[in-house]
Design an enzyme around this catalytic site. Structure first.
Site, mmCIF file in Angstrom:
data_model
loop_
_atom_site.group_PDB
_atom_site.id
_atom_site.type_symbol
_atom_site.label_atom_id
_atom_site.label_comp_id
_atom_site.label_asym_id
_atom_site.label_seq_id
_atom_site.Cartn_x
_atom_site.Cartn_y
_atom_site.Cartn_z
ATOM 1 N N ARG A 249 -0.795 -9.322 13.126
ATOM 2 C CA ARG A 249 -1.473 -8.307 12.211
ATOM 3 C C ARG A 249 -2.438 -8.592 11.014
ATOM 4 N NH1 ARG A 249 4.247 -5.533 11.227
ATOM 5 N NH2 ARG A 249 3.121 -4.537 9.440
ATOM 6 N N ARG B 61 11.658 -2.160 11.039
ATOM 7 C CA ARG B 61 10.713 -1.778 12.131
ATOM 8 C C ARG B 61 10.610 -2.768 13.045
ATOM 9 N NH1 ARG B 61 5.130 -0.275 8.566
ATOM 10 N NH2 ARG B 61 4.253 -1.429 10.234
ATOM 11 N N ARG C 4 11.249 -6.069 4.797
ATOM 12 C CA ARG C 4 11.176 -4.488 4.594
ATOM 13 C C ARG C 4 12.266 -3.772 5.421
ATOM 14 N NH1 ARG C 4 5.262 -1.974 5.272
ATOM 15 N NH2 ARG C 4 5.292 -3.360 7.197
ATOM 16 N N LYS D 84 0.832 -1.147 -0.089
ATOM 17 C CA LYS D 84 -0.195 -0.172 0.135
ATOM 18 C C LYS D 84 0.719 1.324 0.066
ATOM 19 C CE LYS D 84 -2.066 -1.085 3.828
ATOM 20 N NZ LYS D 84 -1.369 -2.631 4.104
ATOM 21 N N ARG E 181 -9.366 0.921 8.820
ATOM 22 C CA ARG E 181 -9.077 -0.489 9.375
ATOM 23 C C ARG E 181 -10.175 -0.890 9.923
ATOM 24 N NH1 ARG E 181 -3.106 0.205 9.023
ATOM 25 N NH2 ARG E 181 -2.073 -2.008 9.134
HETATM 26 P P1 ADP Z 1 2.188 -1.885 3.072
HETATM 27 O O1 ADP Z 1 2.453 -0.610 3.122
HETATM 28 O O2 ADP Z 1 0.958 -2.495 2.670
HETATM 29 O O3 ADP Z 1 2.444 -2.669 4.462
HETATM 30 P P2 ADP Z 1 4.579 -1.572 1.975
HETATM 31 O O4 ADP Z 1 4.507 -0.785 0.545
HETATM 32 O O5 ADP Z 1 5.444 -1.049 2.957
HETATM 33 O O6 ADP Z 1 3.323 -2.514 2.384
HETATM 34 O O7 ADP Z 1 5.688 -3.000 1.427
HETATM 35 C C1 ADP Z 1 6.082 -4.211 2.209
HETATM 36 C C2 ADP Z 1 7.393 -4.675 1.617
HETATM 37 O O8 ADP Z 1 7.249 -5.387 0.546
HETATM 38 C C3 ADP Z 1 8.502 -3.528 1.462
HETATM 39 O O9 ADP Z 1 9.517 -4.115 1.751
HETATM 40 C C4 ADP Z 1 8.637 -3.422 0.044
HETATM 41 O O10 ADP Z 1 9.575 -3.035 -0.642
HETATM 42 C C5 ADP Z 1 7.858 -4.773 -0.355
HETATM 43 N N1 ADP Z 1 7.128 -4.573 -1.839
HETATM 44 C C6 ADP Z 1 6.329 -3.696 -2.040
HETATM 45 N N2 ADP Z 1 5.769 -3.903 -3.238
HETATM 46 C C7 ADP Z 1 6.236 -5.213 -3.515
HETATM 47 C C8 ADP Z 1 6.181 -6.043 -4.877
HETATM 48 N N3 ADP Z 1 5.228 -5.825 -5.662
HETATM 49 N N4 ADP Z 1 6.778 -7.086 -4.732
HETATM 50 C C9 ADP Z 1 7.764 -7.211 -3.951
HETATM 51 N N5 ADP Z 1 8.062 -6.779 -2.816
HETATM 52 C C10 ADP Z 1 7.250 -5.523 -2.692
HETATM 53 P P1 ADP Z 2 1.102 -2.184 7.730
HETATM 54 O O1 ADP Z 2 0.343 -1.869 6.722
HETATM 55 O O2 ADP Z 2 2.493 -2.862 7.298
HETATM 56 O O3 ADP Z 2 0.562 -3.086 8.708
HETATM 57 P P2 ADP Z 2 0.858 0.261 9.183
HETATM 58 O O4 ADP Z 2 2.097 0.943 9.378
HETATM 59 O O5 ADP Z 2 -0.311 0.708 8.227
HETATM 60 O O6 ADP Z 2 1.664 -1.055 8.612
HETATM 61 O O7 ADP Z 2 0.355 -0.105 10.625
HETATM 62 C C1 ADP Z 2 1.288 -0.508 11.591
HETATM 63 C C2 ADP Z 2 0.541 -0.711 12.855
HETATM 64 O O8 ADP Z 2 -0.006 0.701 13.253
HETATM 65 C C3 ADP Z 2 -0.748 -1.330 12.870
HETATM 66 O O9 ADP Z 2 -0.287 -2.688 13.244
HETATM 67 C C4 ADP Z 2 -1.422 -0.841 14.044
HETATM 68 O O10 ADP Z 2 -1.176 -1.104 15.370
HETATM 69 C C5 ADP Z 2 -1.196 0.749 13.840
HETATM 70 N N1 ADP Z 2 -2.411 1.381 12.806
HETATM 71 C C6 ADP Z 2 -1.910 1.955 11.796
HETATM 72 N N2 ADP Z 2 -3.105 2.394 11.089
HETATM 73 C C7 ADP Z 2 -4.139 2.020 12.030
HETATM 74 C C8 ADP Z 2 -5.533 2.204 11.954
HETATM 75 N N3 ADP Z 2 -6.020 2.853 10.705
HETATM 76 N N4 ADP Z 2 -6.177 1.772 12.950
HETATM 77 C C9 ADP Z 2 -5.932 0.975 13.974
HETATM 78 N N5 ADP Z 2 -4.287 0.867 13.915
HETATM 79 C C10 ADP Z 2 -3.880 1.247 12.940
#
Ligand code: ADP
Ligand code: ADP
Length: 207
Positions: free
Chosen positions: A164, A153, A127, A13, A88
């Site tokens: 998660r 992270r 990541r 995302k 969420r």
């Molecule tokens: P989110 O915001 O949904 O948690 P991220 O954009 O941070 O996801 O991506 C999670 C991890 O996967 C990062 O290390 C990113 O570089 C990697 N990633 C993102 N898109 C792809 C893809 N299409 N193929 C492989 N790895 C990806």
């Molecule tokens: P990812 O998409 O990789 O799970 P985020 O950075 O979006 O990572 O979220 C990391 C953590 O932050 C979540 O596991 C949760 O604890 C908190 N969080 C982020 N956004 C929200 C939301 N909209 N509602 C509740 N918790 C959230």
């Protein structure tokens, strides 16, 4: 345009929001990034966020909505936004509708990035992030430039990501019918190269 990028943790995302925001001329709003910023500042609220985040649990709606209200009142978000990691829960989705309605806006599309659990664990545990720019990398799929110091992270361990993912299945996925009922949901295969996924999102949005 108001667009939600939806999907499990690690679906891509944030990565994709960064790649499409310029073309859409709207800011990326990531509640996760905002919570990590509060944590870095060491505010009492930031410490509270940290407890939930490290446990892989959702932060309570009231706290998240406070953050979102404030963020949406900033001038750069006056014409639209890409919501990344928000809403969420059903309560967050309903509150977002109200916040947008008060600004004569509504969600235009919800793009769901479909990625299976095995890939998610692989993506999240690999990541890495540039602490200065916030740019996200992956040790194998999107390696950081040589010499750049990157960090991992604390919640990106296999154990926490599984938790998660459970939260996603139990509380976040059930938000989708809210948008399906309005015909806004576009499903995109999130497995493929970064460019391939960007292209699929563009074509789903009719860009
Ligand atoms: P989110 O915001 O949904 O948690 P991220 O954009 O941070 O996801 O991506 C999670 C991890 O996967 C990062 O290390 C990113 O570089 C990697 N990633 C993102 N898109 C792809 C893809 N299409 N193929 C492989 N790895 C990806
Ligand atoms: P990812 O998409 O990789 O799970 P985020 O950075 O979006 O990572 O979220 C990391 C953590 O932050 C979540 O596991 C949760 O604890 C908190 N969080 C982020 N956004 C929200 C939301 N909209 N509602 C509740 N918790 C959230």
């Amino acid at each position: 345009m108001d667009l939600i990028l939806f999907g499990p943790p690690g679906a891509g995302k944030g990565t994709q929001a960064t790649r499409i925001k310029e073309a859409l001329e709207v800011p990326q709003i990531s509640t996760g990034d905002m919570m990590r910023a509060a944590r870095r500042e060491g505010t009492p609220l930031g410490k509270k966020f940290d407890e939930y985040m490290q446990a892989g649990k959702l932060v309570p709606d009231s706290m998240v909505l406070e953050l979102m209200k404030e963020r949406l009142s900033k001038p750069d978000a006056a014409k639209g936004a890409i919501f990344d990691g928000f809403p969420r829960t059903k309560a967050q989705a309903e509150a977002l509708d109200e916040l947008l309605a008060a600004m004569d806006r509504k969600i235009d599309a919800v793009v769901v990035l479909d990625v299976p659990l095995e890939d998610i664990v692989d993506r999240v545990t690999g990541r890495r992030q540039d602490p200065t720019s916030g740019q996200v990398y992956h040790v194998r799929y999107n390696p950081p430039p040589a010499g750049l110091e990157v960090i991992q992270r604390k919640d990106d361990t296999e154990e926490v990501v599984r938790k998660r993912f459970e939260e996603y299945e139990a509380n976040t996925k059930p938000v989708l019918p809210h948008y399906e009922a309005k015909g806004l949901v576009k499903r995109v295969d999130g497995v493929g190269s970064l460019d391939e996924v960007t292209e699929r999102i563009r074509s789903a949005l009719g860009e």
